[in-house]
Design an enzyme around this catalytic site. Structure first.
Site, mmCIF file in Angstrom:
data_model
loop_
_atom_site.group_PDB
_atom_site.id
_atom_site.type_symbol
_atom_site.label_atom_id
_atom_site.label_comp_id
_atom_site.label_asym_id
_atom_site.label_seq_id
_atom_site.Cartn_x
_atom_site.Cartn_y
_atom_site.Cartn_z
ATOM 1 N N GLN A 72 -1.201 -26.743 -9.633
ATOM 2 C CA GLN A 72 -0.529 -28.048 -9.676
ATOM 3 C C GLN A 72 0.653 -28.053 -10.641
ATOM 4 O O GLN A 72 1.781 -28.406 -10.265
ATOM 5 C CB GLN A 72 -1.524 -29.137 -10.105
ATOM 6 N N ASP B 28 -1.824 -10.059 -13.004
ATOM 7 C CA ASP B 28 -3.206 -10.361 -13.372
ATOM 8 C C ASP B 28 -3.254 -10.594 -14.879
ATOM 9 O O ASP B 28 -3.140 -9.654 -15.665
ATOM 10 C CB ASP B 28 -4.114 -9.192 -12.980
ATOM 11 N N ILE B 29 -3.412 -11.855 -15.290
ATOM 12 C CA ILE B 29 -3.357 -12.165 -16.726
ATOM 13 C C ILE B 29 -4.607 -11.699 -17.475
ATOM 14 O O ILE B 29 -4.673 -11.826 -18.699
ATOM 15 C CB ILE B 29 -3.105 -13.665 -16.979
ATOM 16 N N ALA C 127 -5.558 -21.278 -15.389
ATOM 17 C CA ALA C 127 -6.824 -21.602 -16.057
ATOM 18 C C ALA C 127 -7.955 -21.613 -15.046
ATOM 19 O O ALA C 127 -7.730 -21.750 -13.838
ATOM 20 C CB ALA C 127 -6.737 -22.968 -16.739
ATOM 21 N N TYR C 128 -9.162 -21.489 -15.551
ATOM 22 C CA TYR C 128 -10.374 -21.731 -14.752
ATOM 23 C C TYR C 128 -10.712 -23.200 -14.962
ATOM 24 O O TYR C 128 -11.061 -23.619 -16.065
ATOM 25 C CB TYR C 128 -11.508 -20.835 -15.233
ATOM 26 N N TYR D 298 -16.515 -25.150 -20.052
ATOM 27 C CA TYR D 298 -15.072 -25.283 -19.831
ATOM 28 C C TYR D 298 -14.363 -25.668 -21.133
ATOM 29 O O TYR D 298 -13.400 -25.014 -21.552
ATOM 30 C CB TYR D 298 -14.812 -26.315 -18.743
ATOM 31 N N LYS E 91 -11.748 -23.352 -23.392
ATOM 32 C CA LYS E 91 -10.368 -23.810 -23.592
ATOM 33 C C LYS E 91 -10.045 -23.929 -25.080
ATOM 34 O O LYS E 91 -8.936 -23.598 -25.512
ATOM 35 C CB LYS E 91 -10.139 -25.147 -22.888
#
Length: 289
Positions: free
Chosen positions: A11, A37-38, A61-62, A126, A130
């Site tokens: 997004q 690929d980070i 991010a996941y 999560y 983060k």
């Protein structure tokens, strides 16, 4: 400057790509997992060096909050370890890094907006990953900015706004949580803020960004339906306990945006104004579904 945007198919990454046309003084490298690929430290170091990157904006991010409870390793890899690799690569070149984080670093027990100085206390995998990513980026890169945001939506990908429009057209009634309070963030507005930070000059630190105003998910849904012209679906308020999820959500996660507004001279639209803009694009049929 040479700017690397990771997570470019998400997004925020897509909004960064769109707004790059208005910031044509820079050269851009938009990558997703296919291009870079980070989670591969050597690949990152090579890419940043070869392309002489000056700024990394990490939009990857996941974000599957409930799935994260069972996929801790993958979530940690994407939200914590990978940002550390990116930050270290930026530092080796004297480059800057902008890391996008989340309101989930707080447990949501406040009753007034969270400032950047407020103690963190994540209540989910999560949020924990983060927060670890924030700390890693700030530790590894001198020119680092962390932006915490919340309730992100856009015309791209899957998000709450699109889901509520779809369900509103499919169902006669819909139950939505009313006792979780926060502020929606239009990814387009967040992308504008990131460009402002890049163009005005990196000022190291943690910042909060969402749109202005406050609402519950229930209020947000009512506004989405009103603006999308949906009047055949009755929206019913639900308590959080009536809608159990694997991951705990903050009950109150309104972010205080004073610091980012004063530091970078930002004017932030009210969430209803931005929602109206997003839904107008979605309704025109010109948006990516």
């Amino acid at each position: 400057m040479n700017i690397l945007v990771t997570g470019a198919n998400g997004q925020l990454g897509n909004e960064m790509r769109v707004l790059s046309k208005d910031n044509a003084q820079h050269t851009y490298f938009f990558t997703d997992v296919q291009e870079l690929d980070i989670c591969n430290q050597q690949a990152i170091e090579a890419y940043v060096t070869e392309n002489q990157i000056d700024v990394i904006a990490n939009c990857a991010a996941y974000t599957a909050v409930d799935n994260a409870e069972e996929n801790k390793d993958l979530c940690d890899k994407l939200n914590n370890i990978a940002p550390g690799y990116l930050a270290a690569a930026a530092q080796s070149r004297g480059a800057a890094m902008i890391q996008v984080s989340t309101d989930y670093v707080f447990d949501g027990t406040n009753h007034i907006p969270y400032t950047e100085e407020e103690p963190t206390c994540p209540a989910s995998v999560y949020g924990t990953t983060k927060l670890a990513g924030e700390e890693k980026v700030l530790a590894c890169c001198e020119k680092a900015v962390v932006i915490r945001t919340a309730w992100l939506y856009s015309i791209y990908g899957n998000n709450f706004v699109k889901t509520m429009i779809r369900l509103g057209r499919e169902r006669d009634n819909l139950g939505v949580i009313f006792d979780q309070i926060g502020t929606p963030t239009y990814a387009h507005d967040l992308a504008i803020a990131i460009y402002a930070i890049i163009n005005k000059g990196i000022v190291r630190g943690i910042y909060h960004f969402s749109n202005e105003g406050v609402c519950s998910w229930y209020d947000f849904t009512l506004a989405i339906h009103r603006m999308a012209g949906i009047d055949s679906c009755k929206v019913l308020p639900l308590h959080t306990v009536d809608y159990p999820t694997k991951a705990a959500r903050p009950h109150y996660s309104v972010l205080d945006k004073t610091k980012i507004k004063e530091t970078f001279g930002l004017e932030i639209p009210h969430w209803e104004e931005s929602l109206k803009h997003c839904i107008a694009i979605l309704s025109s049929g010109s948006a990516e579904r």
